[in-house]
Design an enzyme around this catalytic site. Structure first.
Site, PDB file in Angstrom:
ATOM      1  N   GLU A  98       6.388  15.573   2.243  1.00 30.70           N
ATOM      2  CA  GLU A  98       5.345  14.832   2.969  1.00 30.70           C
ATOM      3  C   GLU A  98       6.284  14.049   4.185  1.00 30.70           C
ATOM      4  O   GLU A  98       7.247  13.834   3.980  1.00 30.70           O
ATOM      5  CB  GLU A  98       4.768  13.760   1.925  1.00 30.70           C
ATOM      6  CG  GLU A  98       5.627  13.174   0.889  1.00 30.70           C
ATOM      7  CD  GLU A  98       6.623  11.930   1.540  1.00 30.70           C
ATOM      8  OE1 GLU A  98       7.540  11.807   1.074  1.00 30.70           O
ATOM      9  OE2 GLU A  98       6.125  11.308   2.542  1.00 30.70           O
ATOM     10  N   PHE A 147      11.443   5.094  18.007  1.00 27.83           N
ATOM     11  CA  PHE A 147      12.340   4.804  17.168  1.00 27.83           C
ATOM     12  C   PHE A 147      13.628   4.623  17.894  1.00 27.83           C
ATOM     13  O   PHE A 147      14.721   5.069  17.573  1.00 27.83           O
ATOM     14  CB  PHE A 147      12.572   6.123  16.285  1.00 27.83           C
ATOM     15  CG  PHE A 147      11.854   6.188  14.762  1.00 27.83           C
ATOM     16  CD1 PHE A 147      10.402   6.051  14.953  1.00 27.83           C
ATOM     17  CD2 PHE A 147      12.554   5.857  13.595  1.00 27.83           C
ATOM     18  CE1 PHE A 147       9.920   5.993  13.714  1.00 27.83           C
ATOM     19  CE2 PHE A 147      11.973   5.677  12.497  1.00 27.83           C
ATOM     20  CZ  PHE A 147      10.568   5.768  12.550  1.00 27.83           C
ATOM     21  N   ALA A 173      15.913  -1.688  18.375  1.00 28.87           N
ATOM     22  CA  ALA A 173      17.107  -2.181  18.009  1.00 28.87           C
ATOM     23  C   ALA A 173      16.470  -3.476  16.939  1.00 28.87           C
ATOM     24  O   ALA A 173      15.588  -3.927  17.222  1.00 28.87           O
ATOM     25  CB  ALA A 173      18.003  -2.743  18.921  1.00 28.87           C
ATOM     26  N   GLY A 195      15.276  -0.276   6.552  1.00 29.35           N
ATOM     27  CA  GLY A 195      15.242  -0.548   4.921  1.00 29.35           C
ATOM     28  C   GLY A 195      14.238   0.733   4.505  1.00 29.35           C
ATOM     29  O   GLY A 195      14.132   1.580   5.111  1.00 29.35           O
ATOM     30  N   CYS A 238      13.154   5.439   1.570  1.00 30.17           N
ATOM     31  CA  CYS A 238      13.208   6.685   2.015  1.00 30.17           C
ATOM     32  C   CYS A 238      14.577   7.055   2.746  1.00 30.17           C
ATOM     33  O   CYS A 238      15.286   7.872   2.558  1.00 30.17           O
ATOM     34  CB  CYS A 238      11.959   7.185   2.800  1.00 30.17           C
ATOM     35  SG  CYS A 238      10.518   7.274   1.960  1.00 30.17           S
ATOM     36  N   LYS A 241      17.728   6.644   0.754  1.00 32.11           N
ATOM     37  CA  LYS A 241      17.955   7.817  -0.442  1.00 32.11           C
ATOM     38  C   LYS A 241      18.067   9.024   0.111  1.00 32.11           C
ATOM     39  O   LYS A 241      18.794   9.779  -0.249  1.00 32.11           O
ATOM     40  CB  LYS A 241      16.325   7.599  -0.934  1.00 32.11           C
ATOM     41  CG  LYS A 241      16.457   8.467  -2.313  1.00 32.11           C
ATOM     42  CD  LYS A 241      15.206   8.632  -2.725  1.00 32.11           C
ATOM     43  CE  LYS A 241      14.473   9.808  -2.721  1.00 32.11           C
ATOM     44  NZ  LYS A 241      12.875   9.798  -3.255  1.00 32.11           N
TER      45      LYS A 241
END
Ligand code: UDX
Length: 469
Positions: free
Chosen positions: A155, A272, A275, A280, A283, A286
């Protein structure tokens, strides 16, 4: 459209969006959730976490009888597709704990052995929807011993926009050993692939975007690495710009201008590159650690994702150091914190930069009062011993504070009256209380005009250069 009977195992952030989304498309979906509280909430059409649009999707499809909660799958619900969307949490060494995933596959095997599909009915497809390390799809197929083919369908749902992401995915990825095994999943997703649907939600209507969604049918290992690689790439991109922002600070350059100029290169793009105080969520950290662990297990040292992880960790400390420096030390200071959730649009606190910053402030001897539009209740429940105050408004968080720290860029914060906030602060008239803007949400000139000393991330003239953490 062919109505498919599907079982989704796990009704968390990924499973519930998937189950409700498939039901909305018209399919018959059993949502298996062994956790009684979560299952009872679902049965009552309640969603136990904040995700825009999901509550309505669940309620509508519960009422239509297309979304059926159950503590476990039973062969009385003969499914063509099983989607396993259970948690695969990180272990201390970064590898993923697949206990729940293998338990779900074992339950499917037991059910299929006890009640083989009827005459003429083909084998069901088992789909791994959870984030998994390379090789997991192959391992689950081995454990199912030929009872069902196994696919990986990663996903790409982002919290806060997960419902939209489900209906408007950038791509559908299906990792299978035999391409023919993808057929049941393609049937399930057909309306999404063809972008033929109309979903009415309070936030507005979701309709097909016209162009069909690209479908990539790959090997299982390729699908597994697409997922981990995509998130590691996104995390690396953000960490790269966060480090560059530190250099911008020292060069008197505005990181917003630097990223705008970089992002105009179509090979890079503007997304993306914001700054801030660091990423956090459940996802990025991890998935990057899972990729590193997969490399370590195979003797491959993935130095760039490792650096991205390190840069993200130090970014929070770097920003806290700059705040401490700007305040002349944290001891005895009162700080207001705006934003607890790891990003806007969610109440998820997993790996939230705000919590790490708050711990650093408390360790430095400061007092903290925090506000968040939706995440305060979860913070109180999940961190009952965290010695902070909770403010019923941003103004209350600012009241009597020496510094105000923006950590989560909720849109509502961008509209705040900075002059009114400044009046709430502890600083005597004439002095400049600190506004530390961890997401460069505010206009520095407006903040200064309102009477603040402004501190941003990669915003020249804002506070003293940060010391390396
Ligand atoms: C991410 C991926 O976007 C999604 O595709 C994947 O399926 C799951 O992981 P999520 O973690 O929910 O989604 O949030 P995302 O929007 O990616 O933001 C992650 C973190 O990066 C947030 O803390 C956010 O504040 C931060 N971020 C994002 C930045 O600091 N700068 C940016 O430019 C973008």
């Amino acid at each position: 459209m062919k109505i498919v009977r599907a079982v989704v195992m796990g009704a968390g952030y990924v499973g519930l969006v998937t189950a409700a989304g498939l039901a909305e498309l018209g399919h018959q979906v059993m949502a298996v959730e062994p956790n009684t509280a979560r299952r009872e909430a679902l049965a009552a059409s309640q969603v136990p976490f904040h995700e825009p649009g999901l509550q309505e999707l669940v309620a509508r499809n519960r009422a239509a009888g297309r979304l059926i909660p159950a503590p476990a799958w039973h062969p009385g619900f003969p499914a063509e597709v099983f989607l396993i969307a259970v948690g695969t949490p990180a272990r201390p060494d970064g590898s993923l704990d697949l206990t729940q995933l293998h338990a779900a596959a074992k339950a499917i095997r037991a059910g299929l052995e006890a009640s083989p599909p009827g005459e003429g009915a083909g084998r069901p497809l088992v789909v791994l929807r959870s984030t998994i390390p390379p090789g997991t799809t192959r391992e689950v197929a081995r454990r199912l011993a030929g009872l069902a083919p196994v696919a990986h369908n990663p996903e790409f749902l982002a919290e806060g926009t997960a419902v939209r992401n489900f209906f408007h995915p950038d791509r559908v990825v299906i990792g299978v050993r035999d391409p023919g095994d993808a057929a049941p999943l393609l049937a399930l997703y057909r309306p999404v692939v063809e972008q033929r649907f109309r979903v009415v939600l309070p936030e507005g209507e979701l309709v097909g975007r016209g162009a069909p969604v690209p479908v990539r049918v790959t090997s299982p290992e390729e699908a597994e690495l697409i997922k981990l690689g995509a998130n590691a790439m996104l995390a690396t991109r953000v960490s790269f710009i966060n480090e560059l922002a530190r250099l911008c600070d020292r060069c008197g350059a505005r990181v917003s201008e630097v990223t705008a100029g970089i992002g105009l290169d179509p090979r890079i793009g503007p997304a993306f590159l914001r700054a801030g105080v660091g990423w956090g969520g459940s996802c990025f950290g991890k998935d990057v650690q899972a990729l590193l662990a997969a490399g370590t297990a195979r003797g491959i040292d993935l130095t760039i994702p490792a650096a991205a992880l390190g840069a993200n960790r130090s970014q929070r400390r770097w920003f806290a150091n700059r705040i401490a420096h700007a305040l002349g030390g944290l001891q005895g200071k009162a700080l207001g914190v705006l934003g607890l959730a790891f990003k806007p649009g969610t109440d998820d606190l997993r790996d939230a930069p705000a919590l790490e910053l708050i711990r650093l402030f408390l360790a430095g001897g400061a007092r903290v009062k925090a506000h968040d539009p939706v995440a305060m209740a979860r913070c109180r429940a999940e961190y009952p011993d965290l010695p902070i105050g909770y403010a019923e408004s941003p103004a209350a968080a600012a009241r009597g504070a020496h510094g105000l720290v923006l950590v989560t860029d909720w849109p509502a914060y961008a509209a705040l009256d900075l002059r009114a906030l400044r009046q709430e602060m502890a600083a005597a008239a004439g002095s400049r209380p600190l506004l530390a803007d961890g997401r460069n949400l505010f206009d520095p000139a407006a903040a200064e005009a309102a009477g603040f000393a402004y501190l941003g991330v990669g915003v020249p003239g804002s506070g003293e250069p940060g010391t390396e953490p």
